[in-house]
Design an enzyme around this catalytic site. Structure first.
Site, PDB file in Angstrom:
ATOM      1  N   ASP A 303       0.889  -1.140   0.009  1.00 40.38           N
ATOM      2  CA  ASP A 303      -0.002   0.055  -0.179  1.00 40.38           C
ATOM      3  C   ASP A 303       0.940   1.078   0.098  1.00 40.38           C
ATOM      4  O   ASP A 303       1.933   1.265   0.366  1.00 40.38           O
ATOM      5  CB  ASP A 303      -0.777  -0.178   1.259  1.00 40.38           C
ATOM      6  CG  ASP A 303      -1.745   1.021   1.227  1.00 40.38           C
ATOM      7  OD1 ASP A 303      -2.191   1.545   0.333  1.00 40.38           O
ATOM      8  OD2 ASP A 303      -2.122   1.748   2.328  1.00 40.38           O
ATOM      9  N   THR A 305       0.229   4.462   0.894  1.00 36.05           N
ATOM     10  CA  THR A 305      -0.094   5.656   2.180  1.00 36.05           C
ATOM     11  C   THR A 305       0.178   4.845   3.452  1.00 36.05           C
ATOM     12  O   THR A 305      -0.214   3.718   3.588  1.00 36.05           O
ATOM     13  CB  THR A 305      -1.477   6.017   2.211  1.00 36.05           C
ATOM     14  OG1 THR A 305      -1.798   6.543   0.818  1.00 36.05           O
ATOM     15  CG2 THR A 305      -1.722   7.034   3.459  1.00 36.05           C
ATOM     16  N   ASP A 542      -2.354  -0.681   6.458  1.00 37.94           N
ATOM     17  CA  ASP A 542      -2.346   0.026   7.785  1.00 37.94           C
ATOM     18  C   ASP A 542      -3.708   0.374   7.985  1.00 37.94           C
ATOM     19  O   ASP A 542      -4.144   0.632   9.110  1.00 37.94           O
ATOM     20  CB  ASP A 542      -1.246   1.070   7.863  1.00 37.94           C
ATOM     21  CG  ASP A 542      -1.816   2.339   7.114  1.00 37.94           C
ATOM     22  OD1 ASP A 542      -2.376   2.043   6.165  1.00 37.94           O
ATOM     23  OD2 ASP A 542      -1.366   3.442   7.311  1.00 37.94           O
TER      24      ASP A 542
END
Length: 805
Positions: A303, A305, A542
């Site tokens: 991912d 971000t 996250d």
């Protein structure tokens, strides 16, 4: 909505309304994190196949009254204890993280406000919001004062979203700036984040080839134990005409070494040591085999971000665009520093400017205009130093101007561009901003982790593909991937254009590396598509939007600062939030896998020769009934089996399992280890049986003659087993040579020291029999060496005697 709802929005619920909703079950009863309970952990580690086998054999030995011969029973405790301790440790760490990170919303009730735990929120509660507050249930905005919400944990979209009265907010997001309140419309399992977490709530174990391979071996051994046990019982009780106690002891001595009990323990120890090593790097491993899983990964879905980028922006460049009005670069920087320092609620862009320009000019502010998503600019008036604006170029500039086109061009490359400009009036004037004079283009970029490029280079060198998957816009994702020199990274794909068919999606994933605007369900589909092509996939993330993909991936890796849901379903949690920790995990996994495969040869060689020896002795006993020759009992006591493993397997295997090892992880664990274990085990079994026949004095032999016969067989067995250790230890370095030498010395002491000879019932005093044992051992060593060279040549994976230069 009804009048009641409007009243609730204004003043909150009354105590009676709260109690009524509780009775109606309209509470925020969010399910617990998706981990096993302590009871489940204990049950899973205690009730295993190998513990069942060892437990039955241990009870049989205890029935004979010989506690010394039951020493192998301690392995049941060790096998279970290591797994239990590690899993409970991981569970407690995550539970503590969940408590620390748990938001306590401020709820209006009975005309007042109070902080309560999230699970006490009920439907229609009015919850106040301020900067940094987390939204704990889904709801509808009731009040908004420049309220902006970050939904990146849910959608992957990095930009904050302005919320007006009536807009929907989702659990798992949080307030970036502004203030307001919202009314709870969906609580408990109905909330968006809870639905995602609930889909991932079933606990699943990591796929482990080592574990499944060892389990397959144990299944085969279980089937072999039945005929071998029956044959041994018949031979010990009827053929050899022994009393039930020595007969039972002999049977257990034949069966115990068939079980590679130390292999399970050594695997657990090696994994546990790896977990400790990674723990020092702030990497929490929830399941021991997760280390192995990541070492086998060939695709990492990262991912953007929070994984490749940090939270926040970085000031990349300040491009002064107009020198005509005497605005020089120094004044531009002073104005930016002043605006950043005086902003009471700085967003990510202003924080980046403040970080880059910490020295404020000390200008006195006379007026301020806070940023809002409606006008898309903020400003400050500084008397003689002028009136300054900071905002979106497309709002403050004429779209046909050269400066506007330049800003648009920069923005199309994934950068965020703000305009710094001077105004001809105070920024708080009703007709502000008035006439705007451009001063500079402020170019911002997402703050890429300092170690991200190095980490991606490591994976490229190891032939591990990286797929950047983000909910952010494709241009921004491509800019980040391109800056990290990821192959094909700058050609980002907008996931809204991806096919829904799995095969077609897999084709795209094989060719492209960077994807933006990816929805949570698409992340999950992408993981499945990659797995359908035979890839072993790791997923990092996250946010709640990553939960389903983390769940389905072969290995889920969560950031410690991420949502509790991601930490719950992931097998590995990076507590320091550093993507750069992953190469260490891969390296640790490769060390564990390579070493466990190496020492597996030792344990499975013992299994093969134990099975063969049990059948040879059993068949000889049956033959004695048919052909009327002296019956043959099992040559060893359980204690002989124990010491035979001490310095040929147990201690050396433990040391070898912790050694450095950079061999790449490969599939085919079971066939590869059996390639050496089967021929070596067959040679040891036959040579030991021949040696025993030479020394065996018949059914009427004295106890001393029986002990000597057993000792003769044991010498042959140990000689060849030590040579198998020498083969497994290749290539040689000084400490491996020392290890083999110590093993040989230890056995010399066991066979020569009077105390150990008496304790273990050893008698090598008959030089003729001892010489015969040595000859059988030397013949066995030659045959094992030949088998190793032939097997290595056939597999094309020969390990030299010395490490490569």
């Amino acid at each position: 909505m009804s009048i009641t709802v409007q009243a609730a929005s204004a003043a909150g619920l009354t105590t009676a309304q709260v109690e009524q909703r509780r009775r109606d079950g309209q509470t925020n009863d969010v399910p617990d994190r998706a981990s096993r309970s302590v009871r489940d952990i204990v049950r899973a580690n205690v009730f295993t196949r190998i513990n069942a086998i060892l437990g039955v054999l241990f009870i049989l030995v205890l029935a004979t009254g010989s506690i010394i011969d039951g020493m192998f029973g301690l392995l049941i405790i060790a096998n279970s204890g290591i797994g239990i301790i590690q899993e409970i440790r991981a569970k407690r760490t995550l539970d503590q993280l969940a408590i620390v990170s748990q938001a306590r919303p401020t709820v209006r009730r009975e005309g007042g406000s109070a902080q309560i735990p999230p699970n006490e929120v009920v439907l229609d509660d009015v919850i106040e919001l301020g900067p940094g507050d987390q939204i704990v249930v889904d709801g509808e905005v009731a009040e908004s004062a420049l309220l902006e919400i970050d939904e990146s944990l849910l959608t992957g979209e990095a930009d904050p979203i302005a919320k007006q009265v009536g807009d929907q907010v989702m659990s798992g997001s949080y307030v970036v700036s502004g203030s307001g309140a919202y009314r709870a419309t969906k609580v408990g399992k109905d909330a968006y984040a809870a639905k995602l977490a609930d889909e991932a709530s079933k606990f699943t174990l990591v796929k482990s080839e080592l574990r499944s391979g060892i389990d397959t071996i144990l299944k085969v051994i279980t089937y072999l134990l039945i005929p071998a046990g029956l044959l041994s019982i018949y031979n010990q009780l009827f053929s050899s005409r022994e009393s039930w106690q020595p007969a039972l002891t002999g049977m257990v001595a034949a069966l115990v070494p068939m079980v590679p009990e130390g292999l399970v323990l050594m695997t657990s120890v090696a994994f546990a040591v790896g977990v400790v090593r990674l723990g020092r790097r702030q990497c929490l491993v929830q399941e021991l085999p997760a280390i192995e899983g990541l070492a086998r990964v060939d695709v990492v879905c990262a991912d953007k971000t929070g994984t490749l980028t940090e939270n926040g922006m970085r000031l990349a460049e300040v491009k002064t665009v107009d020198q005509a009005d005497g605005i020089d670069a120094d004044e531009v920087r002073k104005a930016l520093a002043a605006l950043a320092a005086d902003d009471p609620r700085p967003n990510a862009s202003v924080l980046a400017i403040a970080e880059a320009l910490p020295q404020t000019p000390g200008w006195q502010q006379t007026a301020v205009a806070p940023f809002s998503s409606a006008k898309k600019w903020s400003g400050g008036s500084y008397g003689a130093h002028g009136d300054w604006l900071l905002g979106a170029p497309d709002v403050l500039l004429d779209s046909a101007s050269e400066h506007a086109r330049q800003a648009e061009e920069l923005g199309s490359s994934g950068l965020r561009v703000l305009l710094l400009a001077r105004s001809d009036r105070a920024v708080d004037a009703k007709d502000a901003p008035g006439a705007v004079t451009p001063a500079a283009l402020v170019v911002l970029e997402q703050k890429v982790r300092a170690d991200a490029a190095e980490t991606l280079e490591y994976f490229a060198e190891q032939d591990v593909s990286i797929k950047v998957i983000s909910g952010d816009n494709a241009v921004s994702v491509g800019a980040v991937a391109g800056s990290l020199r990821l192959s094909g990274g700058d050609a980002a794909v907008d996931a809204r254009q991806l096919p829904s068919d799995r095969d077609e999606l897999a084709d795209v994933l094989e060719e492209r590396t960077t994807f933006g605007r990816v929805r949570p369900e698409q992340k999950r589909a992408m993981v499945g598509a990659l797995q359908s092509r035979g890839h072993t996939v790791a997923m990092t993330g996250d946010g709640v939007n990553d939960v389903l993909a983390l769940k389905d991936a072969d290995i889920g890796v969560a950031m410690g600062a991420g949502s509790p849901a991601t930490r719950a379903v992931a097998q590995i949690v990076l507590l320091d939030n550093k993507f750069a920790t992953l190469p260490y995990v891969v390296g640790e996994g490769r060390r564990v896998i390579g070493n466990i495969e190496r020492v597996s040869n030792l344990f499975l060689t013992k299994t093969v020769y134990s099975v063969l020896l049990a059948f040879l002795v059993g068949l000889a006993g049956v033959g004695s009934q048919i052909f009327h020759y002296d019956p043959i009992g099992y040559p060893f006591l359980p204690r002989h089996v124990t010491i035979a493993a001490w310095f040929t397997i147990g201690i050396p295997a433990f040391i070898l399992s912790l050694a450095p090892n950079n061999e790449r992880a490969r599939s085919g664990f079971v066939p590869r280890v059996m390639r050496l274990a089967i021929p070596s085990g067959v040679v040891i079994g036959i040579a030991t049986f021949v040696s025993y026949l030479i020394a065996y004095q018949g059914a009427n032999a004295t106890e001393q003659e029986t002990v000597r016969a057993g000792t003769t067989a044991l010498i042959t067995l140990i000689m060849i087993a030590v040579w198998v250790l020498a083969i497994v230890a290749r290539p040689y370095v000084w400490w491996k040579v020392l290890l083999i030498a110590v093993s040989v010395l230890a056995y010399l002491l066991l066979f020569t020291v009077p105390f150990t000879r008496a304790f273990f019932k050893l008698d090598p005093s008959d030089w003729g029999l001892t010489g015969a044992a040595v000859v059988c051992g030397l013949v066995g060593i030659v045959l094992v060496e030949i088998a190793w060279w032939v097997g290595s040549a056939m597999s094309g994976q020969r390990r030299g005697l010395l490490p490569p230069a």
